[in-house]
Design an enzyme around this catalytic site. Structure first.
Site, mmCIF file in Angstrom:
data_model
loop_
_atom_site.group_PDB
_atom_site.id
_atom_site.type_symbol
_atom_site.label_atom_id
_atom_site.label_comp_id
_atom_site.label_asym_id
_atom_site.label_seq_id
_atom_site.Cartn_x
_atom_site.Cartn_y
_atom_site.Cartn_z
ATOM 1 N N ASN A 1 0.875 -1.175 0.000
ATOM 2 C CA ASN A 1 0.000 0.000 0.000
ATOM 3 C C ASN A 1 0.914 1.227 0.000
ATOM 4 O OD1 ASN A 1 -1.819 2.054 0.498
ATOM 5 N ND2 ASN A 1 -2.250 1.445 2.621
ATOM 6 N N TRP A 2 1.010 1.860 -1.165
ATOM 7 C CA TRP A 2 1.943 2.995 -1.288
ATOM 8 C C TRP A 2 1.408 4.272 -0.630
ATOM 9 C CZ3 TRP A 2 4.250 3.000 -6.973
ATOM 10 C CH2 TRP A 2 5.098 1.893 -7.124
ATOM 11 N N LYS A 3 0.133 4.252 -0.262
ATOM 12 C CA LYS A 3 -0.504 5.449 0.325
ATOM 13 C C LYS A 3 -0.284 6.654 -0.603
ATOM 14 C CE LYS A 3 0.235 3.433 4.824
ATOM 15 N NZ LYS A 3 0.256 3.618 6.247
ATOM 16 N N HIS B 1 -9.464 1.386 5.257
ATOM 17 C CA HIS B 1 -8.154 1.598 5.888
ATOM 18 C C HIS B 1 -8.330 2.641 6.999
ATOM 19 C CE1 HIS B 1 -4.009 2.715 6.559
ATOM 20 N NE2 HIS B 1 -3.664 1.595 5.942
ATOM 21 N N GLU C 1 -6.649 5.032 7.860
ATOM 22 C CA GLU C 1 -6.368 6.422 7.457
ATOM 23 C C GLU C 1 -7.545 7.016 6.679
ATOM 24 O OE1 GLU C 1 -2.544 5.670 5.654
ATOM 25 O OE2 GLU C 1 -1.740 5.171 7.629
ATOM 26 N N GLU D 1 -5.410 -4.936 10.821
ATOM 27 C CA GLU D 1 -4.392 -3.893 10.962
ATOM 28 C C GLU D 1 -4.641 -3.110 12.251
ATOM 29 O OE1 GLU D 1 -2.402 -2.824 7.045
ATOM 30 O OE2 GLU D 1 -4.044 -1.441 7.310
ATOM 31 N N GLY E 1 2.677 1.997 10.946
ATOM 32 C CA GLY E 1 3.673 3.062 10.819
ATOM 33 C C GLY E 1 4.370 3.421 12.110
ATOM 34 N N SER F 1 3.557 -2.335 10.487
ATOM 35 C CA SER F 1 5.014 -2.378 10.706
ATOM 36 C C SER F 1 5.647 -3.710 10.292
ATOM 37 C CB SER F 1 5.344 -2.045 12.163
ATOM 38 O OG SER F 1 4.887 -0.744 12.493
HETATM 39 C C1 PEP Z 1 -0.762 0.242 6.340
HETATM 40 O O1 PEP Z 1 -0.948 1.447 6.465
HETATM 41 O O2 PEP Z 1 -1.588 -0.455 5.740
HETATM 42 C C2 PEP Z 1 0.434 -0.339 6.933
HETATM 43 C C3 PEP Z 1 0.414 -1.598 7.239
HETATM 44 O O3 PEP Z 1 1.480 0.520 7.154
HETATM 45 P P1 PEP Z 1 2.935 0.143 7.739
HETATM 46 O O4 PEP Z 1 3.370 -1.133 7.074
HETATM 47 O O5 PEP Z 1 3.796 1.298 7.364
HETATM 48 O O6 PEP Z 1 2.769 -0.029 9.196
#
Ligand code: PEP
Length: 251
Positions: free
Chosen positions: A9-11, A96, A98, A167, A173, A213
């Site tokens: 997921n490049w966001k 998600h 976010e 998640e 993050g 993470s």
């Molecule tokens: C995400 O936002 O879906 C995610 C898993 O981020 P990260 O791997 O950076 O924790």
């Protein structure tokens, strides 16, 4: 043979098309097409078409980070599931944390899941608790509620098409991944929830991912110890070498 999903997921990254192309090509060049592994990249909408043109050997499957819940019309700024399908997307992330933080509630998420299934796209439904909810021991309740509301009125025959990404918000993050033993407990609970809510008998057909993470050092433990079917990866998917290491650890 069950597939392992490695989903990046490049966001809202990177900030230029040339960087996006470089990152995509450095991954595409090094990987092999494997029946066992589904490598998916979810870039920002604007990069989907140019990256699809570079997808030599179709080794990477494209996904989107969101969709709108109507097909077309007077909805300024929105991108529909029909458009995503037309560009060759197969997967779409919904719910998600976010996006939830910016207004997506369970009702909106449910509408998005319905339109995706109608268009034969695979929704990746993200669920997970906050740090506070975890401390108050509300994790199971929260997850059950998000599954129940997110999948409200989805026909039983489509339920196994939905991928669930656990998640925990406190792990995203933060460099504080959820321990694999906790993820194992949650993944068992998710399957039990599918049978309790929807009367599913064969819940092993539901694909469950872990995200939060994930890096090259811990990736394999989630699949081996927490028995999830794959990973949803944010920041580690933006570093070609790290993302490749994760993919290669499953070869
Ligand atoms: C995400 O936002 O879906 C995610 C898993 O981020 P990260 O791997 O950076 O924790």
């Amino acid at each position: 043979m069950k597939k392992i999903f490695i989903i990046g997921n490049w966001k809202c990254n990177p900030t230029s098309l040339s960087e996006a192309k470089n990152l995509f090509l450095s991954i595409n060049k090094k990987i092999k097409k494997k029946r066992k592994i589904e490598t998916v990249i979810c870039p920002p909408f604007v990069y989907l078409y140019p990256l699809a043109q570079l997808n030599r050997g179709h080794k990477i499957v494209l996904g989107a980070q969101d969709t709108f819940f109507e097909e077309k019309g007077a909805f300024t700024g929105q991108v529909s599931a029909v458009m995503l399908k037309d560009l060759g997307c197969k997967y779409v992330i919904v719910g998600h944390s976010e996006k939830r933080a910016h207004g997506d509630n369970d009702e909106i998420i449910n509408k998005k899941i319905h339109i995706l299934l109608k268009e034969n796209l695979t929704p990746i439904l993200c669920i997970g608790e906050t740090k506070e909810e975890r401390e108050k021991k509300q994790t199971f309740e929260k997850i059950k509620y998000q599954i129940q509301e997110g999948l409200r009125k989805v026909a039983k025959k489509y339920l196994h098409k939905v991928i669930i990404a656990y998640e925990p918000i406190w792990a995203i993050g933060t460099n504080k991944p959820c321990p694999p033993e906790s993820v194992l407990t949650i993944s068992i609970f998710i399957r039990k929830t599918f049978s309790a809510l929807f009367g599913l008998k064969k819940t092993d057909k539901i694909a469950i991912l872990y995200g939060g993470s994930v890096n090259a050092d811990n990736a394999k433990r989630y699949v081996e110890e927490a028995r999830v079917n794959g990973l949803l990866i944010g920041s580690s998917s933006l570093k070609a070498e790290e993302f490749l290491k994760i993919i290669f650890s499953f070869y």
